[in-house]
Design an enzyme around this catalytic site. Sequence first.
Site, PDB file in Angstrom:
ATOM      1  N   LYS A  18       0.694  -1.274  -0.009  1.00 40.22           N
ATOM      2  CA  LYS A  18      -0.086   0.034  -0.187  1.00 40.22           C
ATOM      3  C   LYS A  18       0.870   1.143  -0.057  1.00 40.22           C
ATOM      4  O   LYS A  18       0.566   2.110  -1.015  1.00 40.22           O
ATOM      5  CB  LYS A  18      -0.975   0.024   1.322  1.00 40.22           C
ATOM      6  CG  LYS A  18      -1.453   1.445   1.335  1.00 40.22           C
ATOM      7  CD  LYS A  18      -2.420   1.327   2.802  1.00 40.22           C
ATOM      8  CE  LYS A  18      -1.557   1.594   4.037  1.00 40.22           C
ATOM      9  NZ  LYS A  18      -1.661   2.982   4.562  1.00 40.22           N
ATOM     10  N   ASN A  19       1.929   1.245   0.939  1.00 44.27           N
ATOM     11  CA  ASN A  19       2.553   2.399   0.884  1.00 44.27           C
ATOM     12  C   ASN A  19       3.693   2.694   0.022  1.00 44.27           C
ATOM     13  O   ASN A  19       4.235   3.841   0.058  1.00 44.27           O
ATOM     14  CB  ASN A  19       3.214   2.773   2.437  1.00 44.27           C
ATOM     15  CG  ASN A  19       2.060   2.563   3.533  1.00 44.27           C
ATOM     16  OD1 ASN A  19       1.045   2.976   3.256  1.00 44.27           O
ATOM     17  ND2 ASN A  19       2.566   2.322   4.777  1.00 44.27           N
ATOM     18  N   CYS A 112      -5.838  13.102  13.132  1.00 43.69           N
ATOM     19  CA  CYS A 112      -5.588  11.753  12.821  1.00 43.69           C
ATOM     20  C   CYS A 112      -5.608  10.763  13.770  1.00 43.69           C
ATOM     21  O   CYS A 112      -5.237  11.402  14.846  1.00 43.69           O
ATOM     22  CB  CYS A 112      -4.229  11.734  11.736  1.00 43.69           C
ATOM     23  SG  CYS A 112      -3.458  10.352  11.881  1.00 43.69           S
ATOM     24  N   ARG A 117      -0.114  14.767  13.102  1.00 41.17           N
ATOM     25  CA  ARG A 117       0.865  14.343  12.183  1.00 41.17           C
ATOM     26  C   ARG A 117       1.001  15.674  11.311  1.00 41.17           C
ATOM     27  O   ARG A 117       0.246  15.852  10.441  1.00 41.17           O
ATOM     28  CB  ARG A 117       0.113  13.402  11.486  1.00 41.17           C
ATOM     29  CG  ARG A 117       0.572  11.941  11.970  1.00 41.17           C
ATOM     30  CD  ARG A 117      -0.621  10.732  11.435  1.00 41.17           C
ATOM     31  NE  ARG A 117       0.531  10.027  10.227  1.00 41.17           N
ATOM     32  CZ  ARG A 117       0.120   9.415   9.332  1.00 41.17           C
ATOM     33  NH1 ARG A 117      -1.137   8.849   9.830  1.00 41.17           N
ATOM     34  NH2 ARG A 117       0.798   8.792   8.546  1.00 41.17           N
ATOM     35  N   ASP A 120       5.217  19.909   8.460  1.00 38.78           N
ATOM     36  CA  ASP A 120       6.068  20.881   8.502  1.00 38.78           C
ATOM     37  C   ASP A 120       7.454  20.391   7.739  1.00 38.78           C
ATOM     38  O   ASP A 120       8.108  21.517   7.067  1.00 38.78           O
ATOM     39  CB  ASP A 120       6.480  21.378  10.105  1.00 38.78           C
ATOM     40  CG  ASP A 120       6.772  20.049  10.816  1.00 38.78           C
ATOM     41  OD1 ASP A 120       6.336  19.335  10.745  1.00 38.78           O
ATOM     42  OD2 ASP A 120       7.641  20.412  11.893  1.00 38.78           O
ATOM     43  N   ASP A 301       4.059   0.014  12.015  1.00 37.11           N
ATOM     44  CA  ASP A 301       2.854  -0.540  11.395  1.00 37.11           C
ATOM     45  C   ASP A 301       2.684  -2.148  11.959  1.00 37.11           C
ATOM     46  O   ASP A 301       1.810  -2.556  11.725  1.00 37.11           O
ATOM     47  CB  ASP A 301       2.736  -0.385   9.885  1.00 37.11           C
ATOM     48  CG  ASP A 301       2.610   0.819   9.399  1.00 37.11           C
ATOM     49  OD1 ASP A 301       2.318   1.837  10.303  1.00 37.11           O
ATOM     50  OD2 ASP A 301       3.149   1.190   8.236  1.00 37.11           O
ATOM     51  N   ARG A 393      -9.114  -0.352   4.032  1.00 33.98           N
ATOM     52  CA  ARG A 393      -8.097   0.535   3.570  1.00 33.98           C
ATOM     53  C   ARG A 393      -6.992   0.075   2.984  1.00 33.98           C
ATOM     54  O   ARG A 393      -6.444   0.731   2.294  1.00 33.98           O
ATOM     55  CB  ARG A 393      -7.839   1.796   4.493  1.00 33.98           C
ATOM     56  CG  ARG A 393      -8.823   2.754   4.985  1.00 33.98           C
ATOM     57  CD  ARG A 393      -8.854   3.812   5.752  1.00 33.98           C
ATOM     58  NE  ARG A 393      -7.509   4.638   5.164  1.00 33.98           N
ATOM     59  CZ  ARG A 393      -6.734   5.576   5.831  1.00 33.98           C
ATOM     60  NH1 ARG A 393      -7.299   6.071   7.086  1.00 33.98           N
ATOM     61  NH2 ARG A 393      -5.840   6.123   5.284  1.00 33.98           N
TER      62      ARG A 393
HETATM   63  N1  EPU Z   1       6.392  14.234  11.262  1.00 32.47           N
HETATM   64  C1  EPU Z   1       6.467  15.548  11.517  1.00 32.47           C
HETATM   65  N2  EPU Z   1       6.647  16.539  10.705  1.00 32.47           N
HETATM   66  C2  EPU Z   1       6.470  15.889   9.240  1.00 32.47           C
HETATM   67  C3  EPU Z   1       6.195  14.798   8.953  1.00 32.47           C
HETATM   68  C4  EPU Z   1       6.159  13.659   9.974  1.00 32.47           C
HETATM   69  O1  EPU Z   1       6.507  15.834  12.702  1.00 32.47           O
HETATM   70  O2  EPU Z   1       6.485  17.005   8.276  1.00 32.47           O
HETATM   71  C5  EPU Z   1       6.183  13.092  12.293  1.00 32.47           C
HETATM   72  C6  EPU Z   1       4.750  12.540  12.302  1.00 32.47           C
HETATM   73  O3  EPU Z   1       3.948  13.251  12.931  1.00 32.47           O
HETATM   74  C7  EPU Z   1       4.996  11.135  12.903  1.00 32.47           C
HETATM   75  C8  EPU Z   1       6.732  10.908  12.502  1.00 32.47           C
HETATM   76  O4  EPU Z   1       7.163  12.229  12.025  1.00 32.47           O
HETATM   77  O5  EPU Z   1       5.143  11.404  14.397  1.00 32.47           O
HETATM   78  C9  EPU Z   1       6.726   9.816  11.375  1.00 32.47           C
HETATM   79  O6  EPU Z   1       6.114  10.409  10.290  1.00 32.47           O
HETATM   80  P1  EPU Z   1       6.262   9.950   8.821  1.00 32.47           P
HETATM   81  O7  EPU Z   1       6.246  11.148   7.973  1.00 32.47           O
HETATM   82  O8  EPU Z   1       7.597   8.973   8.657  1.00 32.47           O
HETATM   83  O9  EPU Z   1       5.250   9.048   8.431  1.00 32.47           O
HETATM   84  P2  EPU Z   1       4.296   9.065   7.070  1.00 32.47           P
HETATM   85  O10 EPU Z   1       4.838   9.455   5.828  1.00 32.47           O
HETATM   86  O11 EPU Z   1       3.004  10.071   7.537  1.00 32.47           O
HETATM   87  C10 EPU Z   1       4.075   6.561   6.477  1.00 32.47           C
HETATM   88  C11 EPU Z   1       2.930   5.486   6.367  1.00 32.47           C
HETATM   89  C12 EPU Z   1       2.421   4.983   7.698  1.00 32.47           C
HETATM   90  C13 EPU Z   1       3.638   4.493   8.462  1.00 32.47           C
HETATM   91  C14 EPU Z   1       4.626   5.643   8.638  1.00 32.47           C
HETATM   92  C15 EPU Z   1       6.076   5.240   9.613  1.00 32.47           C
HETATM   93  C16 EPU Z   1       2.166   6.010   3.987  1.00 32.47           C
HETATM   94  C17 EPU Z   1       1.062   6.335   3.599  1.00 32.47           C
HETATM   95  N3  EPU Z   1       1.966   6.062   5.422  1.00 32.47           N
HETATM   96  O12 EPU Z   1       3.287   7.796   7.167  1.00 32.47           O
HETATM   97  O13 EPU Z   1       1.669   3.975   7.514  1.00 32.47           O
HETATM   98  O14 EPU Z   1       3.294   4.109   9.693  1.00 32.47           O
HETATM   99  O15 EPU Z   1       5.246   6.021   7.257  1.00 32.47           O
HETATM  100  O16 EPU Z   1       6.729   4.138   8.932  1.00 32.47           O
HETATM  101  O17 EPU Z   1       3.180   5.609   3.750  1.00 32.47           O
HETATM  102  C18 EPU Z   1      -0.092   2.762   7.758  1.00 32.47           C
HETATM  103  O18 EPU Z   1      -0.023   2.155   6.737  1.00 32.47           O
HETATM  104  O19 EPU Z   1      -1.155   2.194   8.413  1.00 32.47           O
HETATM  105  C19 EPU Z   1       0.463   3.753   8.039  1.00 32.47           C
HETATM  106  C20 EPU Z   1       0.101   4.804   9.046  1.00 32.47           C
END
Ligand code: EPU
Length: 434
Positions: A18-19, A112, A117, A120, A301, A393
């Site tokens: 998915k991701n 969320c 999340r 920034d 995850d 999802r």
């Molecule tokens: N964060 C910030 N600022 C940002 C971006 C992230 O503070 O600008 C924080 C987030 O709040 C969080 C941490 O950094 O606490 C990690 O966030 P990250 O950006 O790495 O995660 P994401 O890209 O939002 C993806 C996956 C998630 C998975 C995470 C970590 C997708 C669509 N989602 O989320 O998958 O848990 O990486 O591996 O790729 C799921 O599939 O159920 C899922 C939540």
Amino acid sequence: MIRGGARLSGQVAVSGAKNSALKLMAAALLAPGVSILHNVPDIQDVRTMRELVEHLGARVTFSDGTMTIDTVGVQSHVAPYELVQRMRASIQIMGPLVARFGHARVAMPGGCNLGPRKIDFHLSGLRQLGADVRSDHGFVEVRAGRLRGSTIVLDYPSVGATENLLMAAVLAEGETVVDNAAREPEIVDLCKFLVSMGAIIEGAGTSEITVRGVLALQPAEHTVIGDRIEAGTFLIAGAITGGDVEVDGVSPHHLDIFLSKLRAIGVQVQENGRRVRAWGDPAYYSATDFATLPYPGFATDLQAPMIVLLSMAQGSSIVTENVFVNRFGFVDELVRLGADIKVSGHHAVVNGGRALTGATVRCPDLRAGAALVLAGLVAQGYTEIRDTFHIHRGYERFDAKLRSLGADVERVGPSHSHNSGARAPLGIASDAER
Ligand code: EPU
């Protein structure tokens, strides 16, 4: 509706990740023409991303796991709130749109279930590439001429920010270095697709990724990697039921730490090419601590499914969640099934060896939902899982795949509603009736 007690055994095919698929669909926006993706999972999030790229003007076909995305007609650069709040990954269109069209307007993702999340890192990175980023009326507006390469040091190896910035940098003028980049296999998959589109990228899979911008990209064809989270979920299903499950279509290397934790618990694990097999006797499982971390650390995850396994093991395990603040939200539901888990801040103490008993529980989010299904597989009697739309999802034909391994599981109500009103099939008493 699950009747616990069946031992799961057999082989199950892992779907595309998915991701990865969601970001590849966004990346297709970078080139005019028809990109082709194979091994795309037929899950709700993919349908939502399809709706989004179609909303932008792309034409999409999808059958038997193959998706074509024709971006020639893309005219809109707006991701509306309705889609972004349904699926946060919608924000991944920001990088491609601003890189190719010089403009993206994306609704700010709201609250969320996994806690606040922020975006920034995405926005400050885009600014460093020369974009003008403003927010008004609940939207982020990003404008740029041609982006300019830069060195971006991420405060944290965010998966989404790394991906958005890579997709922006591929068409920028000059060189971009993303330092402290995320190293997830899905990032490597995205980079492979971008390279086949004509991008110049080095260091994917390491924490320093270098991109040399090009003037234009061409559409490409790519096969999505197997979903390591789905694979891990089915391996746990085999292990907790005292069964024997083999997953096919995933790189065992993507599950390294997870598999070493399974072994530490006492689960037998065998790796064979793109297959992994797990089996064991829960009576001999023992407690093990783990902490979630960005890849190659233990995947957040798989934290919830792993807690279900630990609640079968003898002894107390300490689980530390370092990635998302609210990811223990499902623990209260698991406790309703008889688990003994105490949460304090970002730590959970799982006192294992408790027998679970079926009850009605509610999915708070996708991975927690899958974990509750796992718990239902071993809980005595019937477990009714509500709000299963979360599960759909991200897991393709989850119930059918579990049934093919011998699970006694049935989809009994509409999964899309918050008040599913799931009814027991004939002969199965609902929680209220028992
Ligand atoms: N964060 C910030 N600022 C940002 C971006 C992230 O503070 O600008 C924080 C987030 O709040 C969080 C941490 O950094 O606490 C990690 O966030 P990250 O950006 O790495 O995660 P994401 O890209 O939002 C993806 C996956 C998630 C998975 C995470 C970590 C997708 C669509 N989602 O989320 O998958 O848990 O990486 O591996 O790729 C799921 O599939 O159920 C899922 C939540």
